[in-house]
Motif scaffolding. Structure first.
Motif, short mmCIF file in Angstrom:
data_model
loop_
_atom_site.label_atom_id
_atom_site.label_comp_id
_atom_site.label_asym_id
_atom_site.label_seq_id
_atom_site.Cartn_x
_atom_site.Cartn_y
_atom_site.Cartn_z
N ASN A 141 -33.48 1.77 12.79
CA ASN A 141 -34.95 1.70 12.70
C ASN A 141 -35.48 0.29 13.00
N VAL A 142 -35.08 -0.23 14.15
CA VAL A 142 -35.46 -1.59 14.52
C VAL A 142 -36.91 -1.61 15.01
N ARG A 143 -37.66 -2.58 14.51
CA ARG A 143 -39.04 -2.79 14.94
C ARG A 143 -39.26 -4.29 15.15
N MET A 144 -39.73 -4.68 16.34
CA MET A 144 -40.04 -6.07 16.63
C MET A 144 -41.48 -6.18 17.10
N GLU A 145 -42.22 -7.11 16.53
CA GLU A 145 -43.61 -7.33 16.92
C GLU A 145 -43.79 -8.76 17.40
N ARG A 146 -44.43 -8.90 18.56
CA ARG A 146 -44.70 -10.21 19.15
C ARG A 146 -46.17 -10.35 19.47
N GLY A 147 -46.63 -11.60 19.46
CA GLY A 147 -47.99 -11.89 19.87
C GLY A 147 -49.02 -11.20 19.01
N GLY A 148 -50.06 -10.72 19.63
CA GLY A 148 -51.15 -10.11 18.89
C GLY A 148 -51.01 -8.63 18.65
N GLY A 149 -49.82 -8.07 18.87
CA GLY A 149 -49.66 -6.65 18.60
C GLY A 149 -48.72 -5.90 19.51
N ASP A 150 -47.99 -6.61 20.40
CA ASP A 150 -46.96 -5.96 21.22
C ASP A 150 -45.80 -5.58 20.31
N VAL A 151 -45.40 -4.30 20.35
CA VAL A 151 -44.38 -3.80 19.43
C VAL A 151 -43.25 -3.13 20.21
N LEU A 152 -42.02 -3.37 19.77
CA LEU A 152 -40.84 -2.76 20.37
C LEU A 152 -40.07 -2.01 19.28
N TYR A 153 -39.68 -0.77 19.59
CA TYR A 153 -38.83 0.03 18.69
C TYR A 153 -37.53 0.34 19.42
N ALA A 154 -36.42 0.36 18.69
CA ALA A 154 -35.13 0.69 19.29
C ALA A 154 -34.13 1.02 18.20
N ASN A 155 -33.01 1.63 18.61
CA ASN A 155 -31.92 1.87 17.67
C ASN A 155 -31.02 0.66 17.52
N TYR A 156 -30.98 -0.18 18.58
CA TYR A 156 -30.10 -1.35 18.60
C TYR A 156 -30.83 -2.47 19.31
N LEU A 157 -30.76 -3.67 18.73
CA LEU A 157 -31.42 -4.83 19.34
C LEU A 157 -30.55 -6.06 19.15
N LYS A 158 -30.22 -6.72 20.25
CA LYS A 158 -29.53 -8.01 20.18
C LYS A 158 -30.46 -9.09 20.69
N VAL A 159 -30.61 -10.16 19.90
CA VAL A 159 -31.53 -11.24 20.25
C VAL A 159 -30.76 -12.55 20.34
N GLN A 160 -31.00 -13.28 21.41
CA GLN A 160 -30.45 -14.62 21.59
C GLN A 160 -31.55 -15.64 21.35
N PHE A 161 -31.29 -16.62 20.47
CA PHE A 161 -32.26 -17.65 20.15
C PHE A 161 -31.89 -18.97 20.84
N ASP A 162 -32.82 -19.92 20.86
CA ASP A 162 -32.51 -21.25 21.37
C ASP A 162 -31.64 -22.00 20.36
N ASP A 163 -31.22 -23.22 20.71
CA ASP A 163 -30.29 -23.97 19.88
C ASP A 163 -30.85 -24.28 18.49
N LYS A 164 -32.16 -24.43 18.39
CA LYS A 164 -32.78 -24.73 17.09
C LYS A 164 -33.18 -23.46 16.34
N ARG A 165 -32.93 -22.31 16.96
CA ARG A 165 -33.27 -21.01 16.37
C ARG A 165 -34.76 -20.93 16.05
N LYS A 166 -35.57 -21.40 16.98
CA LYS A 166 -37.02 -21.37 16.80
C LYS A 166 -37.73 -20.51 17.84
N ALA A 167 -37.03 -20.11 18.89
CA ALA A 167 -37.66 -19.33 19.95
C ALA A 167 -36.65 -18.36 20.56
N LEU A 168 -37.16 -17.24 21.08
CA LEU A 168 -36.31 -16.25 21.74
C LEU A 168 -35.93 -16.74 23.13
#
Length: 219
Positions: free
Chosen positions: A139-166
């Motif tokens: 039940n993955v849910r990701m929301e970005r910006g002013g309301g863009d939403v992503l749903y998925a069963n599986y999500l892998k996210v890579q962050f920058d070195d400081k873990r502050k941005a996708l």
């Protein structure tokens, strides 16, 4: 605990991580089993690692020296770099630099100068601190910006070195991408089998997105 057990008040435990750093665990009470090399801390437990930029609080925490693991079944609140969140339960494999939260995950990505941070919720999460990535399932849910939403069963996210941005995301299984309503107040939705997106800049701005497999445009 069994064996040679010691009970202490106002406990602070320092665990060396094998890379020149350490993890400090503190609590109001502590129980130590010398023979089994295990510890149980309770009451306002905190975990801190300067090398990982990690800070965590919970009610009760266990340490297993043989597995080099901290774990709890209690609710946790944590931050690591620009990431912060909460969940229920945790396994922190110190040598492997891996954190698993098995239930009720909520993560917030506070990118530099971002007015609307990215938020991710899921049934569980496994974070690999060594390569700044995290995998979310159930039940993955990701929301970005002013309301863009992503749903998925599986999500892998890579962050920058400081873990502050996708930097990149890979979503699989019943992917639904919904754009925030535009001037016409209509919600635009796309469905597919998978999604790969890349991001750049201090705020993790979307650079490219590719939907593959079954593709539908319900709205």
């Amino acid at each position: 605990f069994a064996g040679d057990r010691k009970l202490l008040q106002g406990v602070e435990l320092e665990i060396h991580d094998g890379r020149g750093g350490s993890v400090t665990v503190s609590g109001i009470e502590g129980q130590f089993d010398v023979s089994d090399k295990r510890a149980r801390l309770s009451g306002d437990v905190t975990v801190k690692s300067e090398t990982e930029g990690l800070s965590l609080t919970t009610g009760t925490l266990f340490y297993d020296d043989e597995r080099d693991m901290l774990f709890t079944a209690d609710d946790i609140v944590f931050s690591v770099g620009g990431l912060s969140g909460q969940g229920r339960g945790m396994n922190y494999m110190i040598s492997d630099r891996q954190i698993k939260i098995p239930d009720r995950v909520s993560l917030r990505v506070s990118a530099a100068d971002a007015v609307h941070p990215t938020t991710i919720s899921s049934g569980d999460m496994v974070a690999a601190l060594e390569n700044n990535s995290a995998v979310f399932t159930e039940n993955v849910r990701m929301e970005r910006g002013g309301g863009d939403v992503l749903y998925a069963n599986y999500l892998k996210v890579q962050f920058d070195d400081k873990r502050k941005a996708l930097r990149q995301l890979n979503a699989f299984g019943d992917v639904i991408a919904t754009r925030a309503p535009g001037p016409d107040a209509a919600v635009h939705e796309m469905r597919s089998d998978s999604l790969v997106s890349t991001f750049s800049g201090a705020r993790g701005e979307l650079r490219e997105a590719e939907l593959t497999g079954r593709l539908e445009h319900p709205g």
